[in-house]
Scaffold this active site. Structure first.
Site, PDB file in Angstrom:
ATOM      1  N   LYS A  77      48.380 140.697 -11.302  1.00  0.00           N
ATOM      2  CA  LYS A  77      47.828 139.018 -11.696  1.00  0.00           C
ATOM      3  C   LYS A  77      46.592 139.142 -11.408  1.00  0.00           C
ATOM      4  CE  LYS A  77      49.380 134.553 -10.839  1.00  0.00           C
ATOM      5  NZ  LYS A  77      50.028 133.577  -9.912  1.00  0.00           N
ATOM      6  N   SER A 152      53.164 130.650 -12.509  1.00  0.00           N
ATOM      7  CA  SER A 152      51.892 130.921 -13.120  1.00  0.00           C
ATOM      8  C   SER A 152      51.797 132.474 -13.270  1.00  0.00           C
ATOM      9  CB  SER A 152      50.554 130.540 -12.355  1.00  0.00           C
ATOM     10  OG  SER A 152      50.842 131.102 -10.964  1.00  0.00           O
ATOM     11  N   SER A 176      55.802 130.804  -8.643  1.00  0.00           N
ATOM     12  CA  SER A 176      55.175 131.335  -9.627  1.00  0.00           C
ATOM     13  C   SER A 176      55.398 132.992  -9.722  1.00  0.00           C
ATOM     14  CB  SER A 176      53.706 131.321  -9.413  1.00  0.00           C
ATOM     15  OG  SER A 176      53.049 130.103  -9.921  1.00  0.00           O
TER      16      SER A 176
END
Ligand code: GLN
Length: 478
Positions: A77, A152, A176
């Protein structure tokens, strides 16, 4: 080779047995990434991946045993630092940021033989539930391209689901990892607070942030956690607690475990298909020999406001460093220092990030601090005590991960409150510091994935993984 079904173990075994080389796998995945129409990836130059693959292939040629994560292609990420590999946090502010070091989690994965394929798309500074807040464009859900992948860590979830990575790292401040995992039909594990080093994680809300694995199976989550967990002198919030052998732990029987079902998680707003799936999963867990008992987490209704006061307060402080002087983006042709600060932050940050900074600054300001920030801290303690009281009676708690399956792109983008409410079942785990996992448990009538969520006591990832693994096997394929 079918990269969409590879797991951590099958990848290593295939490379060891010369069914394919690590280099061939990297090349195949790289080609898939270039064709990827979900926009899961932001930065993916092949050099680092190919160099690591060559090293793994050399070991395989020698015929010796390969390291445990040998050849496993991983997406990172874009809020997690990678040396020399652009890391933007999904923000324009960090558009040209090339970190000088690796996050501990990344360094440990690579040391165990994993291959860093590149950086995955995410909401700006991990603020969001749909990936629509990325400065670099939305991610599409691989199961339905008109829908969000969640956020996210939406890019990480989409990458694992669409076969461009075998596993990924995500971060979870309020859901997330788990929410995008549920939306994309994969496994997402949020470890206990302090279990995994956050050295090299771009901070959002430091009392809530965690790094964790996103994978195709619970066993893969256990195998990845094994390597990223454990003390790190570079992160003072990382606990010095021994790391169990998770792969061994998940094989143990679940019979006799007490599993709580909190009534507050099955109230108004829960989609019928999600409810039915989670109830069926709970019944399966019962059939596995667990004792399923109704419980209450009575302060759940305060979780969303508490989270959005505390997370924004911490974010407003953490994001003060992006001032145009020390990091990244700086506006040109400002006449005064104040104008430089003001315009840099105005043009560098996206709309949602600015909303959070303003909210956070407000709740921390003189005159409002006691009414909002301090009050939220107190309610956080009550929410934590809810979990303590529940875990005095049960070993694990099962709930839905999200009230609905993946929503449509744009559906909530203009309505921040509706977006925030979608985090109702996940933020509690962050506030309480406990670990949680999302495991696929079915599909809606229209074919969208649904995720079961399991909580366990702090540092009791073994029970979490054991139950998740047993359920996953009992459930079978769907
Ligand atoms: N959706 C939540 C938020 O917008 C959680 C984000 C996260 O876990 N990073 O804050």
């Amino acid at each position: 080779m079918d990269p969409t079904v590879l797991t951590v173990e099958s990848t290593r075994v295939a490379i060891q047995e010369k069914q394919f080389s690590a280099t061939a796998l990297v090349e195949a995945l790289h080609a898939r990434i270039e064709r990827d129409d979900t926009h899961a990836w932001l930065t993916h130059p092949p050099e680092r991946a190919l160099a690591q693959a060559a090293a793994i292939d050399k070991l395989a040629d020698k015929g010796g045993p390969l390291p445990p994560l040998a050849g496993v292609p991983i997406g990172i990420k874009d809020v997690i630092l990678t040396r020399g590999l652009r890391t933007t946090a999904g923000s324009k502010v960090l558009q040209h940021f090339f970190p000088p070091y690796d996050a501990t989690a990344v360094a440990r994965l690579e040391a165990a033989g994993a291959i860093v394929m590149g950086k995955t798309n995410c909401d700006e500074f991990a603020m969001g539930s749909s990936n629509e807040n990325s400065a670099y464009g939305v991610v599409k859900n691989p199961h339905d391209k008109a829908r969000v992948p969640g956020g996210s860590s939406g890019g990480s979830a989409a990458a694992v689901a669409n076969g461009t990575a075998v596993a990924a790292l995500g971060s979870d401040t309020g859901g997330s990892i788990r929410q995008p995992a549920a939306f994309c039909g994969i496994v997402g594990l949020m470890p206990s607070y302090g279990r995994v080093s956050r050295y090299g994680l771009i901070a959002f809300a430091s009392s809530l942030d965690r790094i964790g694995p996103m994978t195709r199976s619970v066993k893969d989550a256990a195998l990845i956690l094994q390597h990223i967990a454990g003390h790190d002198p570079l992160d003072s919030t990382c606990a010095n607690v021994p790391v169990p052998d998770y792969a061994a732990e998940i094989g143990k029987p679940v019979k006799g475990l007490k599993v709580g079902v909190p009534k507050e998680y099955f109230a108004e707003g829960l989609d019928d298909d999600v409810r039915a799936s989670v109830e069926a999963a709970t019944e399966k867990i019962h059939q596995l020999g667990c004792e399923v008992v109704p419980i209450s987490l009575p302060h759940t209704k305060y979780a969303i406001p508490t989270y959005y006061v505390l997370a924004t307060a911490e974010a407003s402080s953490n994001l003060a460093r992006y001032d145009g002087v020390r990091y990244g983006f700086r506006i040109k042709d400002a006449k005064t220092l104040t104008e430089m600060y003001r315009r840099t932050r105005d043009e560098g940050f996206g709309y949602e990030v600015k909303r959070r900074i303003m909210l956070g600054t407000y709740v921390l300001s003189a005159g409002y601090y006691d009414a909002y920030y301090l009050k939220a801290q107190r309610v956080r303690t009550l929410l934590s005590r809810d979990f303590d009281a529940a875990f005095a009676k049960v070993d694990a708690i099962v709930t839905p991960t999200t009230p609905t399956a993946a929503f449509k792109l744009g559906e909530k983008a203009e309505n921040p409150l509706a977006m925030y409410l979608a985090d109702i079942y996940t933020v509690t785990g962050n506030l309480a510091g406990v670990p949680a996992i999302a495991v696929p448990c079915g599909k809606t009538k229209t074919g969208l994935p649904i995720g079961l969520q399991i909580f366990a006591r702090r540092f009791d990832e073994p029970t979490l993984l054991r139950l998740g693994h047993a359920y996953e096997h009992a459930r079978g394929a769907f």
